[in-house]
Design a protein around this motif. Structure first.
Motif, PDB file in Angstrom:
ATOM      1  N   SER A 100       0.824  -1.206   0.000  1.00 24.23           N
ATOM      2  CA  SER A 100       0.000   0.000   0.000  1.00 24.23           C
ATOM      3  C   SER A 100       0.861   1.259   0.000  1.00 24.23           C
ATOM      4  N   ASN A 146       3.252   1.658  -1.999  1.00 21.30           N
ATOM      5  CA  ASN A 146       3.711   1.845  -3.363  1.00 21.30           C
ATOM      6  C   ASN A 146       2.597   2.163  -4.341  1.00 21.30           C
ATOM      7  N   VAL A 147       1.405   2.454  -3.826  1.00 15.78           N
ATOM      8  CA  VAL A 147       0.314   2.844  -4.718  1.00 15.78           C
ATOM      9  C   VAL A 147      -0.089   4.266  -4.375  1.00 15.78           C
ATOM     10  N   ASN A 148      -0.621   4.988  -5.342  1.00 13.66           N
ATOM     11  CA  ASN A 148      -1.081   6.332  -5.007  1.00 13.66           C
ATOM     12  C   ASN A 148      -2.518   6.277  -4.485  1.00 13.66           C
ATOM     13  N   TRP A 149      -2.982   7.429  -4.052  1.00 14.52           N
ATOM     14  CA  TRP A 149      -4.264   7.502  -3.386  1.00 14.52           C
ATOM     15  C   TRP A 149      -5.400   6.994  -4.268  1.00 14.52           C
ATOM     16  N   ARG A 150      -5.350   7.340  -5.549  1.00 14.80           N
ATOM     17  CA  ARG A 150      -6.409   6.922  -6.464  1.00 14.80           C
ATOM     18  C   ARG A 150      -6.419   5.404  -6.624  1.00 14.80           C
ATOM     19  N   GLU A 151      -5.219   4.836  -6.741  1.00 21.72           N
ATOM     20  CA  GLU A 151      -5.121   3.386  -6.887  1.00 21.72           C
ATOM     21  C   GLU A 151      -5.605   2.673  -5.637  1.00 21.72           C
ATOM     22  N   PHE A 152      -5.227   3.227  -4.457  1.00 16.85           N
ATOM     23  CA  PHE A 152      -5.642   2.626  -3.201  1.00 16.85           C
ATOM     24  C   PHE A 152      -7.165   2.640  -3.080  1.00 16.85           C
ATOM     25  N   PHE A 178      -9.292   2.823  -5.564  1.00 13.93           N
ATOM     26  CA  PHE A 178      -9.842   1.927  -6.584  1.00 13.93           C
ATOM     27  C   PHE A 178      -9.880   0.492  -6.060  1.00 13.93           C
ATOM     28  N   VAL A 179      -8.751   0.052  -5.483  1.00 13.64           N
ATOM     29  CA  VAL A 179      -8.691  -1.329  -5.007  1.00 13.64           C
ATOM     30  C   VAL A 179      -9.660  -1.536  -3.849  1.00 13.64           C
ATOM     31  N   VAL A 184     -14.340   5.350   2.076  1.00 16.59           N
ATOM     32  CA  VAL A 184     -13.290   5.102   1.082  1.00 16.59           C
ATOM     33  C   VAL A 184     -13.852   4.114   0.079  1.00 16.59           C
TER      34      VAL A 184
END
Lengths: 476, 476, 476
Positions: C375, C377-383, C385-386, C476
């Motif tokens: 977590s 290594n991901v940006n806020w948008r990716e986090f 999204f997942v 979220v």
């Protein structure tokens, strides 16, 4: 993600000519792959870079924004000089001794073999140029990783050196390049740092060799009992057992033995401390080493347990198992009889499966918490709780799984072929010893003195005088 | 844990009025969510904060310990001014140019789309206020994450700027807030930094699109062979194959193809380097990009392999499989005959299962070592050993698994429906090519020159003059 | 690896006598385990160390390179004094007040119980020696971890104190020892920091207690329906269901309920925000707390889902299942009839298995992305999204899995024993509510105002005046 950004941004960045640079010039001796990659990265991070080289004609390979001068000229321009040259050529630095006086020399070299030279390259450099402050750094980073920005391998840069200020300057550069400096102390640590990138899983060697040895032993043991015996006495060809049946015997056996070996040294340490009445005397060396590779032993055990799970779950798909099952059903059908449900069997079968599932589940949990990023987020009490309490629970569940699996076969004489007991009976020895001794150690008459010893109390304080300074690794 | 502590301690901390503060005042323009959250966090870390706002009346939303002044007054009180305002409103800064002269302006803004404006917001800001030192930072952190302390997403803060000192000051603040600054170079990197939080797994796009395309192709291929063909010629309704049987054909096929595609670019790179006789010329762009997404390709392959394992293990629970099995047994029972054990079949079945289990086990190991926290703890040699040696072993095991699964069906004409071979035959093409070429490249007559080329030797040195500075990514 | 290096290098390093030391002397009061371990580590990192002790005679346990002096003499030699003494003995410092004036005192103590004393040890120390600058640090590190170098548990050192400069000095030492300092603000945070190492998974308490409660309820529910009912009415002994059958009912039920409870607070928060027309008012406390433990709830749900997978996959190996299967086949064989393939059943069976596999696969993916190193290594948008998109997809798949599993049994009266519906019907309530409400919230007439509220718009701005400063945690 970050690595990729570095990559992309380096494409669009024209090496920042208009940067109002306040960073100090860095000099790099040597224009090989590593020197150039390091120079390129430093320019990107805002350092003016000057290369020192034998031939000062600009090569297309050298970053455009860097100057190329003779060694002496280049050295004069900077306080920090990175020696990106192989050890064999270090003696060209002797004539430059005057120019290099008081400069920080960064040794980035690696060797081809562990302990290749009597002294480390960095110490050799310090002897050659006595007036300079030598710092060892950057040897764990590869040119390719620097260049591509995809630092999938370690970002850690070990740094050591005798001069604190010089070391600090180098550590600041390391940080500016987006890497993590780790201070390893004085230049005496250089040998270790140079050996580091040549090592191949040193902590794993013992657990892996041990498990290979045990695997070989149990393989031939099972081969004798399960393939050769029926071939000799019943003339049946079960050679295909080599593919799944025998591995599925070896894996759980090794998982259980190795898991027990994780907890055995802690138990031994407790006995030694109780016997000596102090914790201030060093354990024997083998016990120290054993304790330091407990994590690796546990992870190898987990690997065997995972394989056991996979081997077990494919059982119903195996052609042999389907053949045996349909054979049984057909013979029942032809004999016109239906077996009633054997509740004892159902209980035995279900409970050993359930114990195995729960044991494996806890085992996997132990494995997950040993991931660096997870164990970094728990406090000491939580870490001990997981590794000790949950660990013992796992050992108990797995031992019970094996015991119930055996069921009443332990006493049946038919399970002894060539007087050899079933392999899983052998594997119960170590875990049972560990659990019994641990159980005994819980009794207050032993637990109380042990706790006091571990808090620093000594039965015969004078003994500790002989000992070196050491806090013994007590059982986690 | 730490995040939670921050949360709790912020509850009990009355913003530390008695702190003997030595930190420099920070000014924040804008009292929106992000400005307030940043201000709150800074006060907590001991920075005096002053807000610049159009309306200077205290709002209940602004942290109590912060002053609210007009923009000009606030700017005079601090050396660092954080511009927590949307780009559209930046032009209000033009009249303030004199006050802002020499100040550090921190651009924290984000856009709604990638490359929304021709230049980045930070560069636009630098043009508007030429006398100020603009630094880009904090745009990857969300107000919510700052406020709640639960920084589950990234703690990394990308920082860039042309003035080294200004950048250093901002990076110190980032560190003081418990975040990790990453220097990205000059202000030219701002565009990339602003695009970063808008990206959605950019490195995963190609692997995922490729696997979706291949999945679609193999889905219709299998549908034709396994559902439509029996429906047309045998009038059997096997439409329920869509749920498990067909996915369980697609998954292993894709896992194997994608795994082979991880190792194909390395093999191609070696051929190109051998042909050119140098490593100092750029690879074609497609090969470069392909190499950079090998890790993602491998992880997608692992995902398909995991699904294949799950789909395979539920086989015996499927109602269709039970029906087919019992049908066979009943017909045997009614015909009053028992099949003898077919040892060849038992060998084939057991060995392809065993190969699959071992292949999947190694594959999972590769996946675990690619976790950032694990790969950070291995050195370069260990990383290469795992990703290259173990990787090829995995590829060999998985290819062998598919070959043995096929068994002697490759030659049987009955397995060709509508002249279409079984799908798994198609998927063997890429891995077999990779393995054969890799095997050829191991021969000394090719391996020796390749090793020399990778160490920097060139067959025709003059060629490299044309090339840009680049260390080609050689096969890992 | 690094830990191991530290270990080894400390063996070869003769505590660096020839180091040209520029680091400032550190004084340590107390020669217990922790004081000695800290002193040893500091000497290794280049700090001159002087111990303050009651008895100044050199003990073999104290590092050779350290001086041992009386408390007053030792204190005079250093600007930083580490108080490695238990709180009960702090009062011996009162007579030293004059010597300690202006010094930095580092409190490293821990308590035995949470909130053992009304004020924290560090605040007590600050009261005793008012002229000194007290900093709290190092209490989360154990002597054993410092000594052995195997910092498997956390490397994080929480630091707090009222004096910025003193805190900075201590944080520099922390960094020099290879640990990570985390600034927690003023000395008021010391209580939290002292409680931290005593905590045992505080965020996990609620999810684990909740799941234990629910497990107990569903255990007795299933026991009544599946074991007691057949025993009473059909006189069948199915007690062995306790081992696998009943756990395999409880696990999926709990996994589904807990997963739904992860997404319920987000839905509730949206309703509250819509109703209030603002996001600037605090949520009720229970909702706040619930939101903060969503990650833990999700991981416990994943644990139950994993157990469910294992329990399900061993079904065909169970002795009871084999007995039942062969019983059915034999009765068919004896009746001389073969059942035709029931395509509806095949569809139902295959599709609920496929839905379960896909649901579990996505669930495992969610678990992997919640690992700290992933977590990060991901940006806020990716986090988002997942955790949001993929999370809801997982919930939909798992709910559909349960619905299809039920099939047409929902309406069949035979599945109601003692008027109790099947347990899986009960567990569908929460997920269905969450999914329906979430579906309603997607409609533009509700989604648009909600989005505006979350961007800061308020329906009745004057209401927010009452509220404290808080950005509400939105879903979220």
């Amino acid at each position: 993600m970050s690595a990729q950004m570095n990559k992309n941004s380096s494409n669009i960045m024209a090496l920042a000519p208009n940067t109002s640079n306040k960073r100090e010039t860095v000099c790099i001796f040597g224009t090989g792959d590593f020197g150039r990659a390091l120079g390129y990265k430093m320019i990107q991070s805002g350092y003016p870079v000057v290369f020192g080289s034998r031939s000062t004609q600009a090569s297309s390979l050298i970053p455009k924004d860097a100057e190329v001068l003779s060694h002496a000229e280049a050295a004069q321009k900077a306080a920090i000089i990175i020696i990106a040259i192989q050890r064999q050529h270090y003696n060209f630095l002797t004539p430059l001794a005057e120019v290099l006086h008081g400069k920080v020399l960064v040794d980035v070299s690696n060797n081809l073999k562990i302990n290749q030279y009597p002294e480390s390259n960095a110490e050799y450099l310090a002897q050659l140029v006595p007036g300079a402050k030598v710092v060892k750094a950057f040897n764990t980073v590869s040119a390719w990783a620097l260049q591509s920005g995809t630092l999938d391998a370690s970002r850690q840069v070990f740094v050591c050196g005798d001069d604190m200020e010089a070391k600090q300057m180098v550590m600041d550069i390391v940080r500016a390049l987006g890497l993590t400096p780790l201070d390893q102390g004085s230049l005496l640590a250089a040998q270790e740092i140079e050996n580091y990138p040549l090592k191949l899983f040193p902590m794993w060697k013992f657990p892996i060799l041990l498990s290979l040895g045990l695997s070989a032993f149990f393989f031939f043991y099972c081969l004798a009992r399960d393939v050769i015996y029926p071939y000799v006495y019943e003339n049946k060809d079960f050679s295909f057992f080599i593919a799944i049946s025998i591995p599925n015997r070896i894996c759980p056996i090794l998982a259980l033995i190795l898991l027990a070996l994780v907890y055995l040294p802690g138990v031994l340490a407790a006995i030694i401390q109780l016997y000596r009445g102090t914790k201030y005397r060093r354990f024997p060396d083998w016990l120290d080493k054993w304790m330091l590779c407990r994590k690796q032993l546990g992870l190898v055990a987990l690997a065997f347990a995972s394989l056991h799970v996979l081997y077990t779950l494919v059982i119903p798909i195996r052609s042999f198992v389907r053949w045996r099952l349909s054979g049984r059903i057909i013979s029942q059908a032809l004999n016109n009889k239906t077996e009633p449900l054997n509740t004892t069997n159902a209980w035995l079968s279900d409970s050993y499966l359930a114990l195995g599932i729960l044991g494996f589940f806890l085992f996997a949990l132990l494995g997950i918490t040993s991931l660096p990023s997870v164990s970094n987020n728990v406090n000491w009490r939580e870490f001990r709780f997981v590794q000790s309490k949950l660990g013992y629970l796992t050992l108990i569940l797995c031992t019970a799984h094996t015991l119930v699996y055996g069921g009443n076969r332990f006493l049946s004489p038919s399970s002894y072929r060539w007087y050899l007991p079933n392999a899983y009976m052998l594997c119960l020895i170590v875990p049972c010893i560990v659990l019994v001794v641990k159980f005994v150690l819980i009794f207050p008459c032993l637990d109380k003195p042990l706790t006091r010893i571990r808090q620093g109390w000594e039965r015969n304080p004078q003994y500790s005088e002989q000992s070196n300074y050491i806090i013994n690794k007590t059982a986690v």
